[in-house]
Structures are given as structure tokens and as C-alpha cells.
Design an enzyme around this catalytic site. Structure first.
Site, PDB file in Angstrom:
ATOM      1  N   LYS A 101       0.957  -1.330  -0.088  1.00 46.90           N
ATOM      2  CA  LYS A 101       0.011   0.038   0.096  1.00 46.90           C
ATOM      3  C   LYS A 101       1.050   1.276   0.080  1.00 46.90           C
ATOM      4  O   LYS A 101       0.729   2.227  -0.874  1.00 46.90           O
ATOM      5  CB  LYS A 101      -1.144   0.053   1.283  1.00 46.90           C
ATOM      6  CG  LYS A 101      -1.398   1.488   1.685  1.00 46.90           C
ATOM      7  CD  LYS A 101      -2.268   1.234   2.966  1.00 46.90           C
ATOM      8  CE  LYS A 101      -1.743   1.552   4.018  1.00 46.90           C
ATOM      9  NZ  LYS A 101      -1.326   3.037   4.444  1.00 46.90           N
ATOM     10  N   ASN A 102       1.925   1.147   0.774  1.00 43.00           N
ATOM     11  CA  ASN A 102       2.710   2.294   0.908  1.00 43.00           C
ATOM     12  C   ASN A 102       3.846   2.661  -0.080  1.00 43.00           C
ATOM     13  O   ASN A 102       4.366   3.466  -0.026  1.00 43.00           O
ATOM     14  CB  ASN A 102       3.561   2.588   2.464  1.00 43.00           C
ATOM     15  CG  ASN A 102       2.264   2.517   3.578  1.00 43.00           C
ATOM     16  OD1 ASN A 102       1.200   2.976   3.174  1.00 43.00           O
ATOM     17  ND2 ASN A 102       2.717   2.415   4.647  1.00 43.00           N
ATOM     18  N   CYS A 134      -5.011  12.295  12.439  1.00 40.83           N
ATOM     19  CA  CYS A 134      -5.887  11.057  12.407  1.00 40.83           C
ATOM     20  C   CYS A 134      -5.552  10.341  13.897  1.00 40.83           C
ATOM     21  O   CYS A 134      -5.015  10.897  14.387  1.00 40.83           O
ATOM     22  CB  CYS A 134      -5.149  10.357  11.256  1.00 40.83           C
ATOM     23  SG  CYS A 134      -3.695   9.560  11.510  1.00 40.83           S
ATOM     24  N   ARG A 158       0.160  14.509  12.721  1.00 43.93           N
ATOM     25  CA  ARG A 158       0.251  14.325  11.271  1.00 43.93           C
ATOM     26  C   ARG A 158       0.424  15.617  10.587  1.00 43.93           C
ATOM     27  O   ARG A 158      -0.039  15.486   9.385  1.00 43.93           O
ATOM     28  CB  ARG A 158      -0.533  13.051  10.891  1.00 43.93           C
ATOM     29  CG  ARG A 158      -0.554  11.781  11.711  1.00 43.93           C
ATOM     30  CD  ARG A 158      -1.066  10.647  11.199  1.00 43.93           C
ATOM     31  NE  ARG A 158      -0.353  10.082  10.157  1.00 43.93           N
ATOM     32  CZ  ARG A 158      -0.689   9.129   9.491  1.00 43.93           C
ATOM     33  NH1 ARG A 158      -1.738   8.787   9.262  1.00 43.93           N
ATOM     34  NH2 ARG A 158       0.156   8.738   8.378  1.00 43.93           N
ATOM     35  N   ASP A 182       4.823   0.259  11.903  1.00 44.71           N
ATOM     36  CA  ASP A 182       3.762  -0.250  11.517  1.00 44.71           C
ATOM     37  C   ASP A 182       3.371  -1.738  11.814  1.00 44.71           C
ATOM     38  O   ASP A 182       2.504  -2.296  11.528  1.00 44.71           O
ATOM     39  CB  ASP A 182       3.480  -0.061   9.685  1.00 44.71           C
ATOM     40  CG  ASP A 182       3.352   1.289   9.538  1.00 44.71           C
ATOM     41  OD1 ASP A 182       3.571   1.603   8.258  1.00 44.71           O
ATOM     42  OD2 ASP A 182       3.122   2.118  10.332  1.00 44.71           O
ATOM     43  N   ARG A 238      -8.709  -0.534   4.528  1.00 45.34           N
ATOM     44  CA  ARG A 238      -7.779   0.359   4.085  1.00 45.34           C
ATOM     45  C   ARG A 238      -6.449  -0.164   3.725  1.00 45.34           C
ATOM     46  O   ARG A 238      -5.767   0.399   2.617  1.00 45.34           O
ATOM     47  CB  ARG A 238      -7.449   1.717   5.122  1.00 45.34           C
ATOM     48  CG  ARG A 238      -8.606   2.352   5.463  1.00 45.34           C
ATOM     49  CD  ARG A 238      -8.261   3.665   6.247  1.00 45.34           C
ATOM     50  NE  ARG A 238      -7.268   4.417   5.617  1.00 45.34           N
ATOM     51  CZ  ARG A 238      -6.763   5.409   6.140  1.00 45.34           C
ATOM     52  NH1 ARG A 238      -7.018   6.029   7.129  1.00 45.34           N
ATOM     53  NH2 ARG A 238      -5.876   6.298   5.500  1.00 45.34           N
TER      54      ARG A 238
HETATM   55  C1  EPZ Z   1       4.385   6.879   6.382  1.00 38.01           C
HETATM   56  O1  EPZ Z   1       3.454   7.755   6.794  1.00 38.01           O
HETATM   57  C2  EPZ Z   1       3.642   5.420   6.267  1.00 38.01           C
HETATM   58  N1  EPZ Z   1       2.338   5.927   5.129  1.00 38.01           N
HETATM   59  C3  EPZ Z   1       3.005   5.248   7.788  1.00 38.01           C
HETATM   60  O2  EPZ Z   1       1.968   4.076   7.440  1.00 38.01           O
HETATM   61  C4  EPZ Z   1       4.160   4.903   8.480  1.00 38.01           C
HETATM   62  O3  EPZ Z   1       3.699   4.744   9.911  1.00 38.01           O
HETATM   63  C5  EPZ Z   1       5.173   6.236   8.640  1.00 38.01           C
HETATM   64  O4  EPZ Z   1       5.789   6.465   7.315  1.00 38.01           O
HETATM   65  C6  EPZ Z   1       6.314   5.957   9.280  1.00 38.01           C
HETATM   66  O5  EPZ Z   1       7.016   4.905   8.717  1.00 38.01           O
HETATM   67  C7  EPZ Z   1       2.629   5.957   3.777  1.00 38.01           C
HETATM   68  O6  EPZ Z   1       3.672   5.662   3.479  1.00 38.01           O
HETATM   69  C8  EPZ Z   1       1.282   6.160   3.063  1.00 38.01           C
HETATM   70  P1  EPZ Z   1       6.300  10.192   8.588  1.00 38.01           P
HETATM   71  P2  EPZ Z   1       4.105   9.360   6.827  1.00 38.01           P
HETATM   72  O7  EPZ Z   1       6.080  11.407   7.529  1.00 38.01           O
HETATM   73  O8  EPZ Z   1       5.102   9.628   5.819  1.00 38.01           O
HETATM   74  C9  EPZ Z   1       6.364  13.565  11.679  1.00 38.01           C
HETATM   75  C10 EPZ Z   1       0.479   2.494   7.655  1.00 38.01           C
HETATM   76  O9  EPZ Z   1      -0.007   2.101   8.799  1.00 38.01           O
HETATM   77  N2  EPZ Z   1       6.165  14.422  10.651  1.00 38.01           N
HETATM   78  O10 EPZ Z   1       7.437   9.373   8.124  1.00 38.01           O
HETATM   79  O11 EPZ Z   1       2.933  10.144   6.920  1.00 38.01           O
HETATM   80  C11 EPZ Z   1       5.044  12.836  11.967  1.00 38.01           C
HETATM   81  O12 EPZ Z   1       3.990  13.249  12.435  1.00 38.01           O
HETATM   82  C12 EPZ Z   1       0.764   4.095   7.887  1.00 38.01           C
HETATM   83  O13 EPZ Z   1       0.461   2.346   6.649  1.00 38.01           O
HETATM   84  C13 EPZ Z   1       6.219  15.979  10.716  1.00 38.01           C
HETATM   85  O14 EPZ Z   1       6.372  16.313  12.118  1.00 38.01           O
HETATM   86  O15 EPZ Z   1       4.880   9.237   8.191  1.00 38.01           O
HETATM   87  C14 EPZ Z   1       5.396  11.475  12.472  1.00 38.01           C
HETATM   88  O16 EPZ Z   1       5.702  11.759  13.923  1.00 38.01           O
HETATM   89  C15 EPZ Z   1       0.460   4.882   9.223  1.00 38.01           C
HETATM   90  N3  EPZ Z   1       6.057  16.693   9.865  1.00 38.01           N
HETATM   91  C16 EPZ Z   1       6.995  11.339  12.001  1.00 38.01           C
HETATM   92  O17 EPZ Z   1       7.398  12.750  11.428  1.00 38.01           O
HETATM   93  C17 EPZ Z   1       6.036  16.323   8.583  1.00 38.01           C
HETATM   94  O18 EPZ Z   1       5.991  17.079   7.518  1.00 38.01           O
HETATM   95  C18 EPZ Z   1       7.194  10.267  10.737  1.00 38.01           C
HETATM   96  O19 EPZ Z   1       6.176  10.423  10.056  1.00 38.01           O
HETATM   97  C19 EPZ Z   1       5.919  14.899   8.292  1.00 38.01           C
HETATM   98  C20 EPZ Z   1       6.059  13.950   9.259  1.00 38.01           C
END
Ligand code: EPZ
Length: 424
Positions: free
Chosen positions: A23-24, A122, A127, A312, A404
Site C-alpha cells: 500500500k505504502n 488521524c 500528522r 507499522d 484500508r
Molecule cells: C508513512 O507515513 C506511512 N504511510 C505510515 O504508514 C508509517 O507509519 C510512517 O510512514 C512511518 O514509517 C505511507 O507511506 C502512506 P512520516 P508518513 O512522515 O510519511 C512527523 C500505515 O499504517 N512529521 O514518516 O505520513 C510525523 O508526525 C501508515 O500504513 C512531521 O512532523 O509518516 C511522525 O511523527 C500509518 N512533519 C514522523 O514525522 C512532517 O512534515 C514520521 O512521519 C512529516 C512528518
């Protein structure tokens, strides 16, 4: 809509699971289709509601597509991308899926402007996408936040730059890479995400004519090119789905063959931790055999960006550790609120205490069926896993979370001799 799943207790897995495309990976790959007017063909796309949501977003922008069912767990999608009519990603769609923000970089690259709704929060945290936006600004975009939308523009096009992510962000890295591939000049991204899904996106973009190197390491270099062409790409297997079913083998004291990928490469830290917890792994044709040793041993888990233990797979692992012979510690270092499954597991008799982002799990002899509710995607599967080992039959509500990110769960479990039912 069928909202509930009934899980019969005390089952033992023994069989095989065909792992779907990730998915990701599929979500950023679909967004990348916006970068070329020549179209794109994606194979091994998982039939998930998040994929449907991303396709609805692309259609809203003017893309048309055809879906071909290759098997019950994989589709091919042919996208026609020559007629972009719109540059807005509306709140109605973005609120359903945070990954909608992935159209920001491609639209800025292709059209020089876009209007993308800020994602709602969410279940697992606030996020934000502030780092996505800082990366776009580094490439010369003008970003304005107004009435709940990101208004981004780069009328003279984007220009290459050096940008360091303050924290590792998976979709932030993907978004800025997609903004940089058509920029004027060279971009160097530091502290970039190294996830296999980021690598899969970069590999696809290079097949489209991009010039990206260093993907899979913390420094990614993108030399801008003038245009990208069509390509056909097969989505990388879903390591999170594979890890989830591996834990199903562990919690049911069973054995599952995970088919469809090189999971040793995709799940390095996870496999090390599962071996410490009492699972064993052996390579087989086109996959990996997972076998329980008959005992679940307590372990300590810290979630980290790839190649560390995946966040995850945290909820799923916690479900199994509820039945370990001793005390385990889980630290969730990525998301500030990813323990919603704890309260539900405790309703089933688990003994867990939480302090901030640290959960201590004291193993118990039995879990007991109870009506429970899914709170987010990965939590929904952790409840299924606990229910498979519990005394009695468990009904899990709000199972739309599950759909999802996991396709054909009933059929895939049936191939392992496990019965679950979807009920009204
Ligand atoms: C990706 O989300 C995945 N989703 C998530 O999987 C996964 O948990 C996450 O990466 C971490 O591995 C997809 O790829 C579609 P991040 P993403 O940006 O990119 C903070 C699932 O279950 N952050 O790596 O949204 C954020 O709040 C989902 O399949 C900022 O502060 O996660 C978090 O604490 C859930 N500012 C951390 O960084 C930003 O601009 C990591 O988030 C971006 C992120």
C-alpha cells in the site's frame, strides 16, 4: 456496509499467504503518474480502499484509468495522464487519507501550482506536513496556508537545492523527490527516508527518465530532467502485510509460508526481533517460511525509521507479546499516539501499562474474547491476532479501518486454515 469481523478463538495457522503489493508504495507510485503526460501502467497493485481513494483524487485532477483484476489480491492499473484539468486536492478526499498530500510535489512539478487541503489529523497523531512544505520552499516554491488549504506555486518552475530533513519522513521524502525530478538543477536531500517503498518510487521514476541516485541511503541526489515518459512498474511486495502474517504464525503457534518477495531484505530488524521472540524463519521458493517454536518469549522493541523495527508492526507485535512468558517493553518512537489498541487488548485480559510512548506488556496465560473496536489500520489487525489466540469468539467493530490496508483477509487466512467471518 459490513462493519464487523467475527474471529473464532484458539486457532492454529498452517498454510501459505500470497503477499500483495505494498500500500505504502502504490500510493506514491500513483501520485507519480501525474509527472508525465504519457501515462503509466502499474502492476501488483493491492485492491485496498486507500488505493481507491488515491484513484478518486487523481480522477478529480483529470486522470482517467482502467483497472484489470490479475488475481483476487492484485490488480493492474493503466493510467491516462495527458489531460490534467484541475490542480486542487479537495478536503473531502484528503480528510480520508493523509497520503493525498503526495500529489503536492507532482502537481508543482507538472503544472507549477497546486491547491491541496491540509490533512486532518488521524487516530495515531497530529500528522503535520510542515516538512513536506519546507522541502518545496527549498526548491523555490511559494507556499501559503489559507482556509485549510496549502496554496503552492512555482511559476518559473522549481530549482535544485540542498535540503536536510530535521526528522526522517517517508512521504515527505517521496514528495520532495517528486518535486525535484523536473526541477532546474541538482537537488541533494539529507536525512532522507530509506524505506523500501521510497526506493521503489525512485526506481520507477528512473525508469520514467528521472536521474536519481542514493535512494535507500540517507542522502538522495536528484539531477533535474526536462520531462518524464511512460513506464510499466510492478509494486514492491508489502513488508508490513508480510510481517503481520508472520506474527499470526507466532501467536497461533503455527506455520505460514509468506509468498511473493524477499522478506529477509524487506524486514531486517523485524525478523531479528521475531527470532528473539521465538519464531524461526527459513527461505523457500519465492518467499519465507515462518514457524513458531511453541513459546512466545518476551522482547524489547523500539520503533525506528528503516532499517529499524517498523512502527507499522508495533501493534501487531504487542498483541503477540500479551501472551509471552514474561515482561516486554515497547517504545513507539515515531508516532505520539499509537497505543489505541492497548485499551482494547486489555478488554481481552491483556496486562499492559502505558507511560507516554512506552508500553510495558506483562505476559498472561490466556486472552479472552470480548467485543472490541478497531481504532486505526494496524490496531485493527492486532485485535484479530489477539482474537485468534483467545478463548471464545471475538467480534471486532469498525473494520473499515482494516480494509484500508489489508485485502482479502478472510481468503488469505482461509489458505492458512484459519476461519474468520464478516458480519453485519
Ligand atoms: C508513512 O507515513 C506511512 N504511510 C505510515 O504508514 C508509517 O507509519 C510512517 O510512514 C512511518 O514509517 C505511507 O507511506 C502512506 P512520516 P508518513 O512522515 O510519511 C512527523 C500505515 O499504517 N512529521 O514518516 O505520513 C510525523 O508526525 C501508515 O500504513 C512531521 O512532523 O509518516 C511522525 O511523527 C500509518 N512533519 C514522523 O514525522 C512532517 O512534515 C514520521 O512521519 C512529516 C512528518
Amino acid at each position: 456496509m459490513i462493519e464487523k469481523i467475527k474471529v473464532y478463538g484458539k486457532q492454529k495457522a498452517n498454510g501459505k499467504v500470497h503477499i500483495s503489493g505494498a500500500k505504502n508504495a502504490a500510493l506514491p507510485l500513483l501520485a507519480a503518474a501525474l509527472l508525465s503526460s504519457d501515462g503509466m501502467r502499474l502492476k501488483n497493485v493491492p485492491p485496498l480502499t486507500d488505493v481507491t481513494t488515491m484513484l478518486a483524487l487523481l480522477e478529480n485532477l483529470g486522470i482517467t484509468y482502467q483497472v484489470f483484476k490479475d488475481s483476487h489480491y492484485a490488480n493492474s492499473i493503466k493510467l491516462k495522464t495527458d489531460a490534467l484539468e484541475n490542480f486542487t486536492a479537495p478536503y473531502e478526499i484528503v480528510k480520508k487519507m493523509r497520503a493525498s498530500a503526495l500529489v503536492l510535489g507532482p502537481l508543482l512539478s507538472r503544472l507549477g501550482r497546486c491547491r491541496v487541503s491540509l490533512p486532518g489529523g488521524c487516530a495515531i497523531g497530529v500528522r503535520p506536513i510542515d516538512l513536506h512544505l519546507k522541502g518545496m520552499e527549498a526548491l523555490g516554491a511559494t507556499i501559503e496556508l489559507r482556509d485549510g488549504y496549502v496554496h503552492a506555486s512555482a511559476p518559473e518552475g522549481l530549482r535544485g537545492a540542498e535540503f536536510t530533513f530535521p526528522i526522517v519522513t517517508v512521504t515527505g521524502t517521496e514528495n520532495v523527490v517528486m518535486a525535484a525530478v523536473l526541477a532546474n538543477g541538482t537537488t541533494v536531500l539529507k536525512n532522507a527516508a530509506r524505506e523500501p517503498e521510497v526506493v521503489d518510487l525512485a526506481n520507477c521514476l528512473n525508469k520514467m527518465g528521472a536521474n536519481i541516485s542514493g535512494h535507500g541511503t540517507e542522502t538522495v541526489v536528484i539531477h533535474g530532467v526536462t520531462s518524464l515518459r511512460s513506464t510499466e512498474h510492478t509494486v514492491v511486495p508489502d513488508r508490513i502485510e508480510a510481517g503481520t502474517y508472520a506474527i499470526a504464525a507466532g501467536i497461533t503457534n503455527g506455520r505460514i509460508d509468506l509468498l511473493g518477495g524477499d522478506f529477509r531484505k524487506l524486514l531486517p530488524s523485524f525478523l531479528d526481533k521475531m527470532e528473539l521472540a521465538g519464531l524461526s524463519f527459513s527461505s523457500i521458493d519465492n518467499g519465507l517460511r515462518v514457524e513458531s517454536s511453541g513459546k512466545i518469549l518476551p522482547i524489547d522493541v523500539d520503533t525506528e525509521p528503516f532499517p529499524g523495527y517498523p512502527t507499522d508492526l508495533q501493534a501487531q507485535c504487542m498483541a503477540m507479546l500479551c501472551l509471552a512468558d514474561g515482561k516486554s517493553n515497547i517504545r513507539e518512537n515515531i508516532w505520539e499516539n499509537r497505543f489505541m489498541h492497548v485499551a482494547e487488548l486489555m478488554r481481552m485480559g491483556a496486562d499492559i501499562s502505558v507511560a507516554g510512548t512506552h508500553a510495558q506488556v506483562r505476559g498472561v496465560k490466556h486472552l479472552t474474547a470480548a467485543p472490541v473496536m478497531a481504532t486505526d489500520l494496524r490496531a485493527s489487525f492486532s485485535l484479530i491476532l489477539a482474537a485468534l489466540a483467545a478463548d471464545g469468539d471475538t467480534v471486532i467493530d469498525r473494520v473499515y479501518h482494516l480494509d484500508r490496508g489489508y485485502c482479502c483477509v478472510k481468503e488469505k487466512f482461509a489458505d492458512c486454515g484459519i476461519a474468520i467471518e464478516r458480519i453485519k
